[in-house]
Design a protein around this motif. Sequence first.
Motif, PDB file in Angstrom:
ATOM      1  N   TYR A  63     -47.269 -56.286 -22.473  1.00  0.00           N
ATOM      2  CA  TYR A  63     -46.953 -57.590 -23.044  1.00  0.00           C
ATOM      3  C   TYR A  63     -47.988 -58.030 -24.089  1.00  0.00           C
ATOM      4  O   TYR A  63     -47.624 -58.492 -25.167  1.00  0.00           O
TER       5      TYR A  63
ATOM      6  N   TRP B 221     -47.517 -56.272 -27.296  1.00  0.00           N
ATOM      7  CA  TRP B 221     -46.340 -56.787 -28.027  1.00  0.00           C
ATOM      8  C   TRP B 221     -46.676 -58.112 -28.692  1.00  0.00           C
ATOM      9  O   TRP B 221     -46.318 -58.354 -29.833  1.00  0.00           O
TER      10      TRP B 221
ATOM     11  N   SER C 140     -46.499 -58.890 -32.659  1.00  0.00           N
ATOM     12  CA  SER C 140     -45.656 -59.939 -33.233  1.00  0.00           C
ATOM     13  C   SER C 140     -46.499 -60.944 -33.999  1.00  0.00           C
ATOM     14  O   SER C 140     -46.101 -61.417 -35.061  1.00  0.00           O
TER      15      SER C 140
ATOM     16  N   LYS D 145     -44.338 -51.764 -30.760  1.00  0.00           N
ATOM     17  CA  LYS D 145     -43.220 -52.577 -30.284  1.00  0.00           C
ATOM     18  C   LYS D 145     -43.528 -54.063 -30.421  1.00  0.00           C
ATOM     19  O   LYS D 145     -44.644 -54.502 -30.193  1.00  0.00           O
ATOM     20  N   THR D 146     -42.503 -54.836 -30.810  1.00  0.00           N
ATOM     21  CA  THR D 146     -42.714 -56.284 -30.897  1.00  0.00           C
ATOM     22  C   THR D 146     -42.198 -56.962 -29.631  1.00  0.00           C
ATOM     23  O   THR D 146     -41.540 -56.334 -28.802  1.00  0.00           O
ATOM     24  N   LEU D 147     -42.499 -58.250 -29.530  1.00  0.00           N
ATOM     25  CA  LEU D 147     -42.082 -59.013 -28.350  1.00  0.00           C
ATOM     26  C   LEU D 147     -40.578 -58.963 -28.123  1.00  0.00           C
ATOM     27  O   LEU D 147     -40.125 -58.758 -26.996  1.00  0.00           O
TER      28      LEU D 147
ATOM     29  N   GLY E 166     -39.609 -55.570 -26.847  1.00  0.00           N
ATOM     30  CA  GLY E 166     -40.166 -55.376 -25.512  1.00  0.00           C
ATOM     31  C   GLY E 166     -39.410 -56.164 -24.458  1.00  0.00           C
ATOM     32  O   GLY E 166     -39.024 -55.619 -23.416  1.00  0.00           O
TER      33      GLY E 166
END
Lengths: 443, 279
Positions: free
Chosen positions: B68, B71, B75, B225-227, B230
Amino acid sequence: MKKNLGTSAPIASAVFMGLGHILFLKQYIKGILFSALEIIVLLNSGIFAKAIHGLISLGEPKPHLPVAQRDNSTFMMLDGLIAVVFLIIFFLIYIWNIVDARKVGKKYDKTGELQTEREFLHDLGEKAFSYVALSPAFVMIAFFVIIPLVYAFLVAFTNYSAPNHIPQKNTVDWVGFETFSEMIKIKHFSQAFARTALWTVEWAFLGTVTCYFGGMFLALALLDKKIKIAGFFRTIFILPYAVPAMISLFIWNILLNGQFGPINRAFRELGIMQWLQSIGILDRDIIPWLSEPTLARIMLIVVNLWLGFPYFMLMITGIMTSMSRDIFEAATIDGASKSQQFRYITFPLLMYQTLPLLIMSFSYNMNNFGGVFFLTNGNPPDTITTQSFAGTTDTLITWMYKLTLDQRLYNKASVVAIIMFLIIAPFAMYQFSRTKSFKEGEL
Amino acid sequence: MKKILTALRYILIYLIFIIIALIVLYPIAFAISGAFNKGKSLASMNILPIPNNPTTENFTRLFTTTNYLSWYKNSLTIACLNSVCTTFIVLITAYVFSRFRFRLKKAALMSFLILNMFPNAIGMVAIYVVLSRLGLSDNFLGLVLVYCAGNIPYNTWLLKGYLDTIPRSIDEAARVDGSGHLSTFFRIILPNTLPMIAFLAVTSFTQPWMDFILPRFILRSDKNKTLAVGLFEMINGRSNDNFTMFAAGALLIAVPFVILFVINQKYLVKIMSTGAVKE
């Protein structure tokens, strides 16, 4: 002495860019800039020719080479496209060079005056600022908006698709309208087309209208002077607009879950489920909110309303507060009732001001990927779905996403993109004509 | 009699308000209570939005078992880059369109209007190919360039409209006093445009957080990976098992957003209505 430069200069400039400016018009700097451009293009003509040849052939299959050294059709297509764009721009400058030579020559024939080098440089400095300042924006739009749109259009006429035509392992070929005819011939595909396109338009229309009138009702009701704590309610009502839409959509997806969702559980606790079963509407103790096609579509509109009404509420509040009070006072003095005021004053004024935004919102909804994808994911599937991959609640954009990312049928996805383009185009044209007629001279 | 009818009408309106408020608040309250609920699954939740045995273990689980934080960081990076990039380019472009005359100006503004109608998702395959060709696939900068290019048309119109309301006589006076293009821009235009610049900066900052298609396409590696992607993978198809952790993750994004919106409510109404009148 009369030299008739209006004819000789443009002819010389047509033979070689800038030649007329240098030989006849004594505009050396301009002439050199033009000829330098042509020289650069000529020196790189090999690169242009190769790129365009690549665009036409899209590479040869070379199975004997390792994968990384084979022809990459997608890159060749892109390079070719960029080369074509460059050549078009070059051609336009070439035409401009002739027109300019003619204009300057004619002026000399008439008045005997020529722009001096100093004046030209000053002029260039003024204009160059605009062009230099705009160039980052234009280059970015060209590369990331326009070329991708054209590219997507071209892909529809190739066989770029899994499993047999994915570079760099294999090459891609031009196939003309084969993808189109294939999609028409396969019955499920054409059915999926009709269904998805129709539902996309329905979804965009209903989504816009419900949010608009929902927002309008709340905005007007909250503006009523007699309503206390209007600010409190308004703050609550903008929450759906404040929470990121993707999160809200997932939460709704969970609330509407058939087995464990709190809404169905509440219905069970309250005995509503049992009652619905007893009168024969349900055959299980689950209301299939998102797993029955029609109900799922209704829920999409309902959840979209939940998400979208605050936008119109805020906007209409803003417009109403900036409207002049006089007209309403005059109406009250003339004895117009509240409903008459609404029908003959408020509503027409609002419609007049918000119609363009309604059109924008319609096209926004048509392309609203998340609104469908995160709530239903296009499900539930049916018999049409197995071959076309379009679920019963898929809109064109989510279908395109599935064809692209899950199935890698890029050429079919591009055909869908073209259909989307054709549906959006009338709205774009409307936008265009409206602005043109209303803003003439104002730009 | 008439008084009673009026009173009834207002009671009805209040009743409608309260019902709508409940419908608006319930999903939000349910998610919040999910974030603090003990247990992982949807089935372990109460129907009413009250957490069972309140606990913060969902947050702990979120930080220890998923990426998290990574991510969030990705972001945030993309959002900052996008905000700076978009504001800068749109500001310059709108300034030139508002203050200068040049060939093809009208045509350019018109094409902006039309381009704005087409979502960049239509060209998503092509965007990926372009970025790969430039060596920018799976790269934040590539994604930001795509966002930024997509933002230019609409925002240029918006900001140009605003700049047109600043009288030209002011910057002409500065020009007469010997100020060049750039210094006029920084001394005259910029200070007068601050509210609009803030609006642009904030909207382009919020844009990437929950965007899904493009990051999914462009940022293919796990570490980038972005929020949105994810969270999507956390919940997609496993809504029953991962719900409480998802709720915790969602809460951490939604709270700053909601605060931002509620604080700027009045301002937002103003911007939206001027946009409406101008369009």
